[in-house]
Scaffold this motif. Sequence first.
Motif, PDB file in Angstrom:
ATOM      1  N   VAL A 142     -23.682  -6.651 -10.128  1.00 12.36           N
ATOM      2  CA  VAL A 142     -23.153  -7.227  -9.414  1.00 12.36           C
ATOM      3  C   VAL A 142     -23.680  -6.963  -7.546  1.00 12.36           C
ATOM      4  O   VAL A 142     -23.701  -5.768  -7.341  1.00 12.36           O
ATOM      5  CB  VAL A 142     -21.487  -7.174  -8.762  1.00 12.36           C
ATOM      6  CG1 VAL A 142     -20.934  -8.355  -7.252  1.00 12.36           C
ATOM      7  CG2 VAL A 142     -21.052  -7.602  -9.735  1.00 12.36           C
ATOM      8  N   TYR A 143     -24.631  -8.302  -6.814  1.00 11.60           N
ATOM      9  CA  TYR A 143     -24.841  -7.327  -6.421  1.00 11.60           C
ATOM     10  C   TYR A 143     -25.271  -7.761  -4.586  1.00 11.60           C
ATOM     11  O   TYR A 143     -25.448  -7.030  -3.695  1.00 11.60           O
ATOM     12  CB  TYR A 143     -26.491  -7.718  -6.320  1.00 11.60           C
ATOM     13  CG  TYR A 143     -27.143  -9.179  -6.431  1.00 11.60           C
ATOM     14  CD1 TYR A 143     -27.053 -10.299  -5.229  1.00 11.60           C
ATOM     15  CD2 TYR A 143     -26.637  -9.671  -8.044  1.00 11.60           C
ATOM     16  CE1 TYR A 143     -27.389 -11.472  -5.507  1.00 11.60           C
ATOM     17  CE2 TYR A 143     -26.637 -11.066  -8.388  1.00 11.60           C
ATOM     18  CZ  TYR A 143     -27.438 -12.098  -7.967  1.00 11.60           C
ATOM     19  OH  TYR A 143     -26.597 -13.391  -7.697  1.00 11.60           O
ATOM     20  N   GLY A 144     -23.227  -8.617  -3.849  1.00  8.85           N
ATOM     21  CA  GLY A 144     -23.549  -8.589  -2.740  1.00  8.85           C
ATOM     22  C   GLY A 144     -24.206  -8.880  -2.400  1.00  8.85           C
ATOM     23  O   GLY A 144     -23.632  -8.787  -0.541  1.00  8.85           O
ATOM     24  N   MET A 145     -24.483 -10.520  -2.212  1.00  4.35           N
ATOM     25  CA  MET A 145     -25.399 -11.124  -1.346  1.00  4.35           C
ATOM     26  C   MET A 145     -25.453 -11.996  -1.311  1.00  4.35           C
ATOM     27  O   MET A 145     -25.134 -12.665  -2.854  1.00  4.35           O
ATOM     28  CB  MET A 145     -26.913 -10.524  -1.598  1.00  4.35           C
ATOM     29  CG  MET A 145     -27.163  -9.027  -1.223  1.00  4.35           C
ATOM     30  SD  MET A 145     -29.230  -8.484  -1.758  1.00  4.35           S
ATOM     31  CE  MET A 145     -29.551  -9.125   0.257  1.00  4.35           C
ATOM     32  N   THR A 146     -25.909 -13.390  -0.739  1.00  6.55           N
ATOM     33  CA  THR A 146     -25.880 -14.744  -0.604  1.00  6.55           C
ATOM     34  C   THR A 146     -27.330 -15.180  -1.450  1.00  6.55           C
ATOM     35  O   THR A 146     -28.036 -14.369  -1.700  1.00  6.55           O
ATOM     36  CB  THR A 146     -25.269 -15.482   0.057  1.00  6.55           C
ATOM     37  OG1 THR A 146     -27.045 -15.453   1.897  1.00  6.55           O
ATOM     38  CG2 THR A 146     -24.418 -15.214   1.379  1.00  6.55           C
ATOM     39  N   ILE A 147     -27.440 -16.471  -2.111  1.00  4.23           N
ATOM     40  CA  ILE A 147     -28.495 -16.564  -2.428  1.00  4.23           C
ATOM     41  C   ILE A 147     -29.717 -16.948  -1.276  1.00  4.23           C
ATOM     42  O   ILE A 147     -30.796 -16.378  -1.881  1.00  4.23           O
ATOM     43  CB  ILE A 147     -28.876 -17.706  -3.221  1.00  4.23           C
ATOM     44  CG1 ILE A 147     -29.654 -17.762  -4.410  1.00  4.23           C
ATOM     45  CG2 ILE A 147     -28.709 -18.955  -2.489  1.00  4.23           C
ATOM     46  CD1 ILE A 147     -29.579 -18.947  -4.830  1.00  4.23           C
ATOM     47  N   GLY A 148     -29.123 -16.807   0.014  1.00  4.90           N
ATOM     48  CA  GLY A 148     -30.233 -16.773   0.697  1.00  4.90           C
ATOM     49  C   GLY A 148     -30.530 -14.990   1.178  1.00  4.90           C
ATOM     50  O   GLY A 148     -31.967 -15.550   1.798  1.00  4.90           O
TER      51      GLY A 148
ATOM     52  N   ALA B 189     -32.864 -13.758  -1.198  1.00  7.68           N
ATOM     53  CA  ALA B 189     -34.730 -14.708  -1.714  1.00  7.68           C
ATOM     54  C   ALA B 189     -34.750 -13.561  -0.124  1.00  7.68           C
ATOM     55  O   ALA B 189     -36.341 -13.469  -0.763  1.00  7.68           O
ATOM     56  CB  ALA B 189     -34.192 -16.346  -0.718  1.00  7.68           C
ATOM     57  N   GLN B 190     -34.656 -13.392   0.618  1.00 10.34           N
ATOM     58  CA  GLN B 190     -34.751 -12.758   1.944  1.00 10.34           C
ATOM     59  C   GLN B 190     -35.546 -11.400   1.088  1.00 10.34           C
ATOM     60  O   GLN B 190     -36.522 -10.863   0.908  1.00 10.34           O
ATOM     61  CB  GLN B 190     -34.605 -12.679   3.448  1.00 10.34           C
ATOM     62  CG  GLN B 190     -34.135 -13.664   3.936  1.00 10.34           C
ATOM     63  CD  GLN B 190     -33.052 -13.674   5.166  1.00 10.34           C
ATOM     64  OE1 GLN B 190     -32.541 -13.136   4.809  1.00 10.34           O
ATOM     65  NE2 GLN B 190     -33.191 -14.761   6.125  1.00 10.34           N
ATOM     66  N   MET B 191     -34.835 -10.723   0.124  1.00 11.04           N
ATOM     67  CA  MET B 191     -34.831  -9.282  -0.503  1.00 11.04           C
ATOM     68  C   MET B 191     -36.278  -9.338  -0.948  1.00 11.04           C
ATOM     69  O   MET B 191     -37.562  -9.256  -1.470  1.00 11.04           O
ATOM     70  CB  MET B 191     -33.746  -9.025  -1.013  1.00 11.04           C
ATOM     71  CG  MET B 191     -33.621  -7.482  -1.952  1.00 11.04           C
ATOM     72  SD  MET B 191     -32.421  -6.993  -2.780  1.00 11.04           S
ATOM     73  CE  MET B 191     -31.907  -6.233  -1.128  1.00 11.04           C
ATOM     74  N   ILE B 192     -36.162 -10.490  -2.519  1.00  9.43           N
ATOM     75  CA  ILE B 192     -37.663 -10.551  -3.452  1.00  9.43           C
ATOM     76  C   ILE B 192     -38.295 -10.797  -2.532  1.00  9.43           C
ATOM     77  O   ILE B 192     -39.943 -10.100  -2.912  1.00  9.43           O
ATOM     78  CB  ILE B 192     -37.382 -11.819  -3.851  1.00  9.43           C
ATOM     79  CG1 ILE B 192     -35.787 -12.270  -4.753  1.00  9.43           C
ATOM     80  CG2 ILE B 192     -38.059 -12.735  -4.461  1.00  9.43           C
ATOM     81  CD1 ILE B 192     -35.552 -13.519  -4.930  1.00  9.43           C
ATOM     82  N   ASN B 193     -38.607 -11.832  -1.477  1.00  5.75           N
ATOM     83  CA  ASN B 193     -39.966 -11.623  -0.236  1.00  5.75           C
ATOM     84  C   ASN B 193     -39.910 -10.213   0.218  1.00  5.75           C
ATOM     85  O   ASN B 193     -41.567  -9.789  -0.060  1.00  5.75           O
ATOM     86  CB  ASN B 193     -40.271 -12.793   0.818  1.00  5.75           C
ATOM     87  CG  ASN B 193     -40.611 -13.457   0.969  1.00  5.75           C
ATOM     88  OD1 ASN B 193     -41.143 -14.094  -0.249  1.00  5.75           O
ATOM     89  ND2 ASN B 193     -40.887 -14.218   1.782  1.00  5.75           N
ATOM     90  N   GLY B 194     -39.338  -9.807   0.728  1.00  7.59           N
ATOM     91  CA  GLY B 194     -39.601  -8.599   1.236  1.00  7.59           C
ATOM     92  C   GLY B 194     -40.155  -7.243   0.926  1.00  7.59           C
ATOM     93  O   GLY B 194     -40.329  -6.494   1.209  1.00  7.59           O
TER      94      GLY B 194
ATOM     95  N   ILE C  44     -31.417  -0.407   0.211  1.00  2.64           N
ATOM     96  CA  ILE C  44     -32.307  -1.932   0.858  1.00  2.64           C
ATOM     97  C   ILE C  44     -31.860  -2.770   0.921  1.00  2.64           C
ATOM     98  O   ILE C  44     -31.940  -3.556   1.994  1.00  2.64           O
ATOM     99  CB  ILE C  44     -32.965  -1.381  -0.619  1.00  2.64           C
ATOM    100  CG1 ILE C  44     -33.805  -0.912  -1.059  1.00  2.64           C
ATOM    101  CG2 ILE C  44     -33.918  -3.371  -0.435  1.00  2.64           C
ATOM    102  CD1 ILE C  44     -34.358  -0.993  -2.435  1.00  2.64           C
ATOM    103  N   ARG C  45     -30.334  -3.299   0.329  1.00  2.00           N
ATOM    104  CA  ARG C  45     -29.960  -4.289   0.858  1.00  2.00           C
ATOM    105  C   ARG C  45     -29.312  -4.657   2.299  1.00  2.00           C
ATOM    106  O   ARG C  45     -29.143  -6.235   2.720  1.00  2.00           O
ATOM    107  CB  ARG C  45     -27.935  -4.208  -0.183  1.00  2.00           C
ATOM    108  CG  ARG C  45     -27.493  -5.386   0.071  1.00  2.00           C
ATOM    109  CD  ARG C  45     -25.978  -5.386  -1.197  1.00  2.00           C
ATOM    110  NE  ARG C  45     -25.029  -5.906  -0.665  1.00  2.00           N
ATOM    111  CZ  ARG C  45     -24.271  -5.773   0.464  1.00  2.00           C
ATOM    112  NH1 ARG C  45     -23.467  -4.251   0.968  1.00  2.00           N
ATOM    113  NH2 ARG C  45     -22.762  -6.615   0.343  1.00  2.00           N
ATOM    114  N   GLN C  46     -29.015  -3.481   2.958  1.00  3.22           N
ATOM    115  CA  GLN C  46     -28.559  -3.665   4.124  1.00  3.22           C
ATOM    116  C   GLN C  46     -29.788  -3.942   4.930  1.00  3.22           C
ATOM    117  O   GLN C  46     -28.792  -4.939   6.263  1.00  3.22           O
ATOM    118  CB  GLN C  46     -28.652  -2.022   5.218  1.00  3.22           C
ATOM    119  CG  GLN C  46     -27.892  -2.025   5.973  1.00  3.22           C
ATOM    120  CD  GLN C  46     -26.184  -2.731   5.828  1.00  3.22           C
ATOM    121  OE1 GLN C  46     -25.364  -2.975   4.529  1.00  3.22           O
ATOM    122  NE2 GLN C  46     -25.677  -3.564   6.697  1.00  3.22           N
ATOM    123  N   LYS C  47     -30.538  -4.653   5.327  1.00  2.00           N
ATOM    124  CA  LYS C  47     -32.005  -4.637   5.796  1.00  2.00           C
ATOM    125  C   LYS C  47     -31.862  -6.336   5.900  1.00  2.00           C
ATOM    126  O   LYS C  47     -32.480  -6.902   6.443  1.00  2.00           O
ATOM    127  CB  LYS C  47     -33.902  -4.563   5.399  1.00  2.00           C
ATOM    128  CG  LYS C  47     -33.620  -2.703   5.414  1.00  2.00           C
ATOM    129  CD  LYS C  47     -34.914  -2.706   5.246  1.00  2.00           C
ATOM    130  CE  LYS C  47     -35.138  -2.692   3.182  1.00  2.00           C
ATOM    131  NZ  LYS C  47     -36.702  -2.150   3.216  1.00  2.00           N
TER     132      LYS C  47
END
Length: 412
Positions: free
Chosen positions: A216-222, A225-230, A405-408
């Motif tokens: 469970v990663y606690g992020m919206t899909i948007g 998506a930014q994390m995947i890119n970043g 990492i998620r916080q960014k």
Amino acid sequence: MAILSGIKNTVLLWVLLVAACGNQPKKPEIEIAGKEPEMQQHANKPIVVAANRTDQYIPLLNGKKIGVVANQTTVVFKSGDSYTHLVDSLLSLQMDVKKVFAPEHGFRGQADAGEKVTDGTDPKTGLPLISLYGKNRKPSAEQLADIDVVLFDIQDVGVRFYTYIATLQLVMEACAAHGVPIIVLDRPNPNAHYVDGPTMEIEHSGFLGMTPIPLVYGMTIGEYAQMINGEGWLRSETKADLTVIPLENWTHESEYHLPIRPSPNLPNDTAIYLYPSLGLFEGTNINAGRGTEFQFQRYGAPFLDATQYNFTYTPQPNFGAKNPKQKGELCYGKDLSQIPRMTEVSLMWLIDAYQNADDKKKVFNTSGFTRHAGTEKLQQLIEAGKTEAEIKATWADDLNRFKTIRQKYLRY
């Protein structure tokens, strides 16, 4: 209560009323750490999904040839509990939609979990339907050749093995490789209020988990998506040309009640809240409610000790489960349909089932369980008799690293 949003096109003015029925966010009891004061004020306002924020994305689509990644949840809300499919709305605005890419369960959400989805034509619009859950799982160069921009809008539930985020990543890879911009319309994640579970190990990556994130990663899909890119998780050499249209009036603490089931076996809030925990049964020989009207709200098997349970049920083929595990067999187990909103992944039910199996070798379908857990260690620890607290302690360092990492990438 409703929110008006609209745009002026060259030929018409479209005014949309956003449904407020059932989607009122919970007012936080404390301040939300790291958010600006104006973000604190959103608690009393209706949530606006990005699909309703037409003024934000229609200008990006004007004059473009569009491919839409969509399913039955891809809707624009109107008034009350009514809605219009985004594809229909785009066509009504004279947008040049060329084709629809369909994920697992298909464009209309009718296919079983794991059932292959075929290419076809949408009978309502006449648009070509390209399957991303059949012979290929990401758009090909040929399929993107006549597309100027891809619009992605699918409701997620925030669990790593829920395959819509894998589809997102593969679509982003294809877009990056072929120079096609991608726009993600954000939607609330009903499990975004916590981060928990084992982190996937790279050697076990696949369509049930492509990146080293917790269950469970606690992020919206948007945000994701930014994390995947970043984080450079795309296999293409370049990053995707990504635009995320954000939500309005939503925070990670907001409760959001999905008006449309996101897949056939997630029929209600309780199933969605329990899915991170009971979804682990998918990698076992224990039924988790498929073949009943209480999918992911119960578990059981014929080989669990009947003396330990006062609840039984018999799975039968139904919508979303043509051939459920333990079909036609009396299952002994537990009813969890009254469990309140979860705030963590629970292992108590998996441990309970293992301990009460008359033959413990019957419980795990090892390769399937590892794909769902993302690690071999979880099965090993359960088989070794470790407690839930002892097992969760092994997750702590990985979760802390991920949260940093998620916080960014958090936007809400």
